[in-house]
Design a protein around this motif. Structure first.
Motif: not given
Ligand code: PRP
Length: 207
Positions: A143, A141, A160, A162-163, A165-168
């Motif tokens: 991020e 973790s 990908t 995604r991690t 992006k989804e955490n800004g």
């Protein structure tokens, strides 16, 4: 001497792709490989014993010779510099190591901090850039670190994206591409060269 070949496999996201590759290469792996909590799986018909380990530990088992061969991410091999031979790029589990952080933020000029699961890779990278940073080792973790003010940047795997992006978070620099490699214990390679060469040949035909 046993003529069973012991192979260390990384549990988790690389596992499925590695099993698929071995099956493509003609190895008959039982359904236990698809849904099981077993950590050792013997496939007597193929003369193989599988050890299922944490991805970070695969090269440790191979270096110590408790596994003859293994499948390990290049990220782990760069970080750990184990005494193993890397015989084949299996070209599975493509991802890369990158520097990331919150958008539009500069590194702290007085005491820049970088959180990562890869302290050696991160330190070498920033040294090459001529930047002295404090490395904070985390086990996962990663991020979280910039989000809660533990570090200015992270060095972590991006797959990908995604991690991030989804955490800004955004990527600042790409460090190096990563794929999984077929690795071998040097002593095993001398003793079991025929078995190992056969496996490398079968795998190299399907990568
Ligand atoms: C890895 C990596 C990133 C994420 C990247 O973590 O450390 O957090 O995957 O993948 P993505 O770009 O597809 O989002 P992992 O899931 O292995 O767990 P970890 O946090 O325990 O390291």
């Amino acid at each position: 001497m046993s003529n069973i070949l012991t192979i260390a496999m990384p549990k988790g996201r690389i596992f499925e792709e590695a099993v698929e590759l071995l099956r493509k290469a003609g190895y008959k792996l039982p359904p236990e490989f698809d849904d099981s909590r077993k950590l050792i799986i013997d496939v007597a018909e193929e003369g193989l014993r599988f050890i299922l380990s944490k991805p970070m530990d695969v090269a440790t088992y191979v270096e110590h010779g408790v596994a003859d061969v293994g499948i390990a991410g290049k990220d782990v091999l760069l970080e750990e510099e184990r005494d193993v031979y890397e015989l084949l790029d299996l070209k599975i589990s493509h991802c890369y190591l990158a520097v990331a952080g919150l958008p539009d933020t500069k590194m702290n000029e007085v005491a820049p901090r970088v959180a990562t699961k890869y302290p050696n890779v991160a330190e070498a990278y920033f040294r090459e850039q001529g930047e002295q940073v404090e490395i904070i080792k985390l086990n996962g973790s990663i991020e979280l670190a910039p989000l809660i003010g533990l570090s200015d940047r992270i060095v972590d795997i991006v797959s990908t994206g995604r991690t991030l992006k989804e955490n800004g978070l955004i990527e600042y620099e790409r460090i190096i591409d990563v794929t999984s490699r077929f690795i071998v214990n040097p002593v095993s390679y001398r003793i079991k060269d025929l078995q190992i060469d056969e496996m490398v040949e079968r795998l190299s035909k399907v990568v």
